[in-house]
Design an enzyme around this catalytic site. Structure first.
Site, short mmCIF file in Angstrom:
data_model
loop_
_atom_site.label_atom_id
_atom_site.label_comp_id
_atom_site.label_asym_id
_atom_site.label_seq_id
_atom_site.Cartn_x
_atom_site.Cartn_y
_atom_site.Cartn_z
N SER A 306 0.82 -1.21 0.00
CA SER A 306 0.00 0.00 0.00
C SER A 306 0.85 1.26 0.00
CB SER A 306 -0.93 0.00 1.21
OG SER A 306 -1.79 -1.11 1.19
N HIS A 358 0.95 4.39 4.65
CA HIS A 358 0.29 5.18 3.62
C HIS A 358 0.86 6.59 3.57
CE1 HIS A 358 -3.47 2.45 4.34
NE2 HIS A 358 -2.46 1.80 3.81
#
Length: 503
Positions: A306, A358
Site C-alpha cells: 500500500s 500510507h
C-alpha cells in the site's frame, strides 16, 4: 507543347495515344496518356491546364508509385470518388518515426492483447506475479502449520488470509525482530513467552515459543532479564523494511492492491518509464515501513504494498497539477484522486491498519515526483523548455528525454549546461535539489531514531487511529508480572499482540 496537351484525335502511329487505359507498358517512352482539355485561370496562358479535380497534370497514373497509397479509380467510371494522394518527393527519404504511437489506420487492440501493445509495463507485471506467488506460499505455509489455509483460530482473519504469526515468521515488519525494545531487553526479571507461528489458541504450547522461533530467518538474539536497552547483539532483521512489500494479509488485501497496481500503477509506468517507476515504487514502500516502525504501535505486524501504491498515487496527483491547463476535465480528475486518497487515509484510522505506511509512501512519492518528473508545463513555457515524452534508458538520442540529454551535456560540458539558463529554471532546480536532500536527511534521521534514539511522538498516534473506545492503545505490546493471560486482537489487515506476559 500546346498541341500535345490539347490533342483529342486518334494518332494512328500510337494507338494508345487516344485511350488512357490501353497502355501496354508504362516504361515505353513513345506512349503518353491523353488528358482532357481544361480551362485555365493561369493569367492568359490558356495552353496550361488546371484540372478541376485537383490532379497533377504531370502525373502519370500508370507509373510505378514511389510511395504506397490508395489505388485510383477507373477512368471509365464517372461516379467514382476522386482520391488525390499527398504529394511526396521521391528523392527525399521519409524520416522514420521515433514514437510508438498507433498508426491512424491501425486496428484498435482489445482484450488481453492490449496489455502487450505500446510500451510494455514489465515492472508491474513482474511485481504482480511475484506478489501473487508469495501469497500462494503464505496460504500453503499456513495450511501446513495450522491445518487450515486461512486463519480461523483463535479468531477469524477478516482479510481471509494466513495468521499474523505466519506473516511475522515470513518477514512482516515486526519491531521485536528488528531492534531492542523497552521492557523486552531491559526487563528486571522473568522470561517472555511469545506466540508460535503455528499457534491456533491463546494458551498451552502454542503460546510458549521463543522470539527466535517467531521471527525465523535464522533467529535473533534472545532477550534476557537484567539487560539494557543498548545490549548487543540486538535483533537486526533490517530486511523487514523491504520484504513486507511482497506480503499480504489476505485475499481482500491483495485483491484491492493488485487492482490498483494493474490500473493506476501500469498507466504510470507506461507514462514515466520502468526505471523511474521502480525507483518510486520501492522508495515509497520502504519509507512507509520505516515511518511506521518509528511511530506505529509496537506490536503491529505490517504487510502490503500500500505504501508503494500511495507513492504512485502521489505521482498521479503531481502529473495532473503539472498538466492542469492541457486536461479536458482537470477538476473531475482531481476529485477522483482526492476521493481515493482520502478514503484510504480514513480507512487507515481504523484499528489494525498501519496508516503511517500510507502517509510515508505518499510523502516519498511527492518528493521523488518533484525530482524525477518533467517540469510543470506552465514553468516550461516560461523557461523556454520543450521536453519530449519520457523514454527508457538506452533509447536513440532522438527519443531521449530532456533529463537524459541534459545529463549527457552536463558530463561533456559542465559549464555549458548552465549557460544561458533563465532565473525560473534555477529556482525550480534548487527546489528539486532541496526536496531530494530533505527526504534523504529524513530517511537517515528516521533510521537513526529507530535503532538508536528511540524517541517517540505522543500525538503522532492520532494519524493512524481515532481516539474512540481506546483504539489508539490497541496494538502496543504490554508486559505484566501479575498475569499470564495473553490476548490476541485481530483487526483489519494487521494483527496486534496485546498483552505479552512475563512467565
Amino acid at each position: 507543347m500546346a498541341s500535345y496537351y490539347n490533342t483529342s484525335t486518334t494518332n494512328n502511329n500510337h494507338p494508345g495515344y487516344n485511350s488512357y487505359t490501353t497502355h501496354t507498358s508504362p516504361f515505353d517512352d513513345n506512349q503518353y496518356p491523353s488528358y482532357p482539355s481544361y480551362s485555365s485561370p493561369y493569367n492568359n496562358l490558356s495552353h496550361q491546364p488546371t484540372p478541376s479535380d485537383g490532379r497533377d497534370p504531370f502525373q502519370d497514373d500508370d507509373a510505378v508509385p514511389m510511395h504506397s497509397y490508395h489505388a485510383k479509380h477507373s477512368s471509365h467510371s464517372s461516379t467514382a470518388p476522386v482520391i488525390t494522394p499527398e504529394y511526396k518527393d521521391p528523392f527525399v527519404r521519409d524520416a522514420k518515426s521515433t514514437t510508438r504511437s498507433r498508426p491512424p489506420n491501425a486496428p484498435v487492440v482489445k482484450g488481453w492483447r492490449r496489455y502487450f501493445t505500446g510500451r510494455v509495463t514489465w515492472v508491474c507485471y513482474f511485481l504482480t506475479l511475484v506478489q501473487i506467488i508469495v501469497f500462494i506460499v503464505e496460504i500453503a505455509k499456513n495450511a501446513v502449520l495450522t491445518k487450515s489455509p486461512i486463519e480461523i483460530h483463535p479468531q477469524f482473519n477478516p482479510m481471509i488470509g494466513p495468521s499474523p504469526y505466519v506473516l511475522i515468521n515470513m518477514g512482516a515488519r515486526y519491531q521485536p525482530c528488528m531492534h531492542n525494545m523497552h521492557n523486552v531487553q531491559d526487563r528486571a526479571s522473568g522470561n517472555i513467552t511469545w506466540p508460535c507461528p503455528w499457534a491456533t489458541s491463546n494458551t498451552g504450547d502454542d503460546a510458549k515459543c521463543t522470539l527466535s522461533q517467531l521471527c525465523g530467518f535464522g533467529g535473533v538474539p534472545e532477550p534476557h532479564a537484567g539487560g539494557s536497552i543498548t545490549d548487543h547483539p540486538y535483533p537486526n532483521q533490517w530486511y523487514r523494511f523491504i520484504i513486507p512489500i511482497f506480503l499480504h494479509a489476505g485475499i481482500i488485501h491483495i485483491g484491492f492492491n493488485m487492482l490498483l497496481q494493474m490500473t493506476l500503477g501500469r498507466d504510470m509506468e507506461r507514462s514515466i518509464g520502468s526505471i523511474r517507476f521502480t525507483l518510486v515504487y520501492f522508495s515509497a514502500g520502504i519509507f512507509g515501513f520505516v515511518l511506521g516502525g518509528n511511530f506505529a504501535a509496537t506490536g503491529i505486524a505490517s504487510t502490503g504494498c500500500s505504501g508503494s501504491l500511495f507513492g504512485i498515487m502521489a505521482l498521479t496527483l503531481l502529473e495532473l497539477l503539472y498538466t492542469w491547463r492541457e486536461r479536458p476535465s482537470p477538476i473531475k480528475d482531481l476529485l477522483f484522486i482526492l476521493v481515493d486518497v482520502i478514503v484510504s487515509f480514513v480507512l487507515g484510522l481504523l484499528p489494525g491498519l498501519d496508516n503511517f505506511s500510507h502517509i510515508g509512501g505518499f510523502l516519498m512519492g511527492l518528493v521523488l515526483g518533484i525530482c524525477l518528473l518533467r517540469s510543470p508545463n506552465a514553468l516550461r513555457r516560461r523557461t523556454g523548455e520543450d521536453e519530449p515524452p519520457y523514454s527508457s534508458v538506452g533509447a536513440p538520442a532522438a527519443t531521449q528525454d530532456a533529463a537524459s540529454q541534459g545529463l549527457r551535456v552536463f558530463i561533456k560540458q559542465p559549464a555549458g549546461f548552465f549557460k544561458g539558463r533563465r532565473a525560473m529554471w534555477w529556482v525550480w532546480w534548487i527546489v528539486r535539489a532541496l526536496a531530494l536532500l530533505g527526504v534523504l536527511i529524513g530517511f537517515i534521521v528516521l533510521l537513526k531514531n529507530f535503532y538508536v534514539w528511540r524517541t517517540g511522538c505522543a500525538w503522532c498516534k492520532y494519524l493512524s487511529c481515532i481516539d474512540v473506545n481506546n483504539w489508539c492503545d490497541v496494538g502496543n505490546l504490554q508486559f505484566s508480572n501479575t498475569t499470564s493471560k495473553r490476548d490476541l486482537l485481530a483487526l483489519g489487515n494487521s494483527i496486534f499482540l496485546e498483552p505479552m506476559t512475563l512467565a
